[in-house]
Design a protein around this motif. Structure first.
Motif, PDB file in Angstrom:
ATOM      1  N   SER A   1       2.977  -5.897 -15.743  1.00  0.00           N
ATOM      2  CA  SER A   1       2.596  -5.306 -14.464  1.00  0.00           C
ATOM      3  C   SER A   1       2.818  -3.804 -14.431  1.00  0.00           C
ATOM      4  N   SER A   2       1.751  -3.081 -14.071  1.00  0.00           N
ATOM      5  CA  SER A   2       1.872  -1.638 -13.872  1.00  0.00           C
ATOM      6  C   SER A   2       2.621  -1.324 -12.586  1.00  0.00           C
ATOM      7  N   ALA A   3       2.865  -2.350 -11.761  1.00  0.00           N
ATOM      8  CA  ALA A   3       3.580  -2.135 -10.505  1.00  0.00           C
ATOM      9  C   ALA A   3       5.074  -2.006 -10.715  1.00  0.00           C
TER      10      ALA A   3
ATOM     11  N   ASP B   1      -0.420  -4.040  -5.938  1.00  0.00           N
ATOM     12  CA  ASP B   1      -0.559  -4.116  -7.390  1.00  0.00           C
ATOM     13  C   ASP B   1      -0.144  -5.484  -7.917  1.00  0.00           C
TER      14      ASP B   1
ATOM     15  N   ASP C   1       4.530  -1.719  -5.483  1.00  0.00           N
ATOM     16  CA  ASP C   1       3.473  -1.940  -4.501  1.00  0.00           C
ATOM     17  C   ASP C   1       3.041  -3.408  -4.556  1.00  0.00           C
ATOM     18  N   THR C   2       3.176  -4.110  -3.440  1.00  0.00           N
ATOM     19  CA  THR C   2       2.783  -5.513  -3.406  1.00  0.00           C
ATOM     20  C   THR C   2       1.276  -5.678  -3.634  1.00  0.00           C
TER      21      THR C   2
ATOM     22  N   ARG D   1      -2.927  -7.920  -7.046  1.00  0.00           N
ATOM     23  CA  ARG D   1      -4.133  -7.720  -7.851  1.00  0.00           C
ATOM     24  C   ARG D   1      -3.963  -8.280  -9.254  1.00  0.00           C
ATOM     25  N   GLN D   2      -2.747  -8.217  -9.774  1.00  0.00           N
ATOM     26  CA  GLN D   2      -2.525  -8.786 -11.091  1.00  0.00           C
ATOM     27  C   GLN D   2      -2.659 -10.303 -11.037  1.00  0.00           C
TER      28      GLN D   2
ATOM     29  N   ASN E   1       0.842  -1.205   0.000  1.00  0.00           N
ATOM     30  CA  ASN E   1       0.000   0.000   0.000  1.00  0.00           C
ATOM     31  C   ASN E   1       0.880   1.260   0.000  1.00  0.00           C
TER      32      ASN E   1
END
Length: 231
Positions: free
Chosen positions: A208-210, A130, A127-128, A133-134, A102
């Motif tokens: 991944s957008s993360a 993100d 962010d873990t 969620r993927q 977060n």
């Protein structure tokens, strides 16, 4: 199983970071009262850590937050100000990539402290949430939920065993997360979540957008290699 392109992620140095705060809203003047970080190299926890309480300069620790972390005003009364802590924190993490569960919350507080003291901080973080969620769209992605899903134990004896295994560089109190949160222990738990997510065959790093590519000098860069199928 689909092909995946690997990034420098697996060779990068990472610093899992967490804070405990006097309240939930940095924009309303709530303050950092503990900041911690755990080093990961090649997806392995090294045992090197950073952790300190922070003096909130008289800012009230709200009851709701105190009930989560049990950090009292007496515990931080003699702690250094964030202006003293920040250079030490940056010395610890500056050669790698931040990882946060977060990140909006913790980065918001770090940026607010830096603005308050006129300090520079331009970094982003993986962010873990993100990443999770993927892998599991629509699933719960809080830290406790991820620990359960990944079957990572969070009770004090398991954390103590992890600290012995990695040769943690400091003595810590092995608190029960169900009754009290601690930034350093949460870093250790998030580090295990992060390494587990990055090792998962279902995890598509390329999409991944993360993945953070800037402004870190050591941000993850795409490797010039052929696709590798991960079974």
């Amino acid at each position: 199983m689909p092909s995946h392109f690997l990034f420098g992620l697996f060779m990068a140095k990472h610093y899992v970071t967490d804070t405990e705060t006097s309240g939930l809203h940095a924009a309303d003047g709530d303050r950092i009262i503990q900041i911690s970080a755990v080093e990961i190299i090649d997806l392995k926890i090294t045992g090197r850590t950073f952790s300190t309480y922070v003096n909130p300069q008289g800012r009230e620790i709200k009851l709701g937050s105190y009930q989560v972390h049990k950090i009292s005003k007496e515990m931080v009364a003699d702690a250094p100000l964030y202006s003293e802590v920040h250079p030490r924190f940056m010395d610890f993490v500056s050669d790698g990539q931040l990882v946060i569960q977060n990140k909006a919350f913790d980065l918001g507080f770090i940026r607010a402290e830096c603005a308050r003291f006129g300090l520079e901080f331009h970094h982003d973080a993986v962010d873990t949430i993100d990443l999770a969620r993927q892998r599991w769209p629509g699933a719960q992605v809080g830290l406790d939920a991820l620990l359960r899903r990944l079957q990572i134990p969070s009770h004090p004896r398991a954390i103590e065993a992890l600290c012995r295994e990695v040769g943690l560089d400091r003595q810590i109190e092995f608190v029960d997360r169900s009754t009290r949160h601690d930034a350093l222990i949460d870093c250790l738990l998030t580090a295990q979540v992060f390494t587990a997510l990055c090792s998962a065959s279902e995890f598509d790093l390329a999409a991944s957008s993360a993945i953070v590519r800037k402004p870190w000098p050591f941000a993850m860069q795409r490797l010039d290699i052929s696709p590798l199928t991960i079974d």
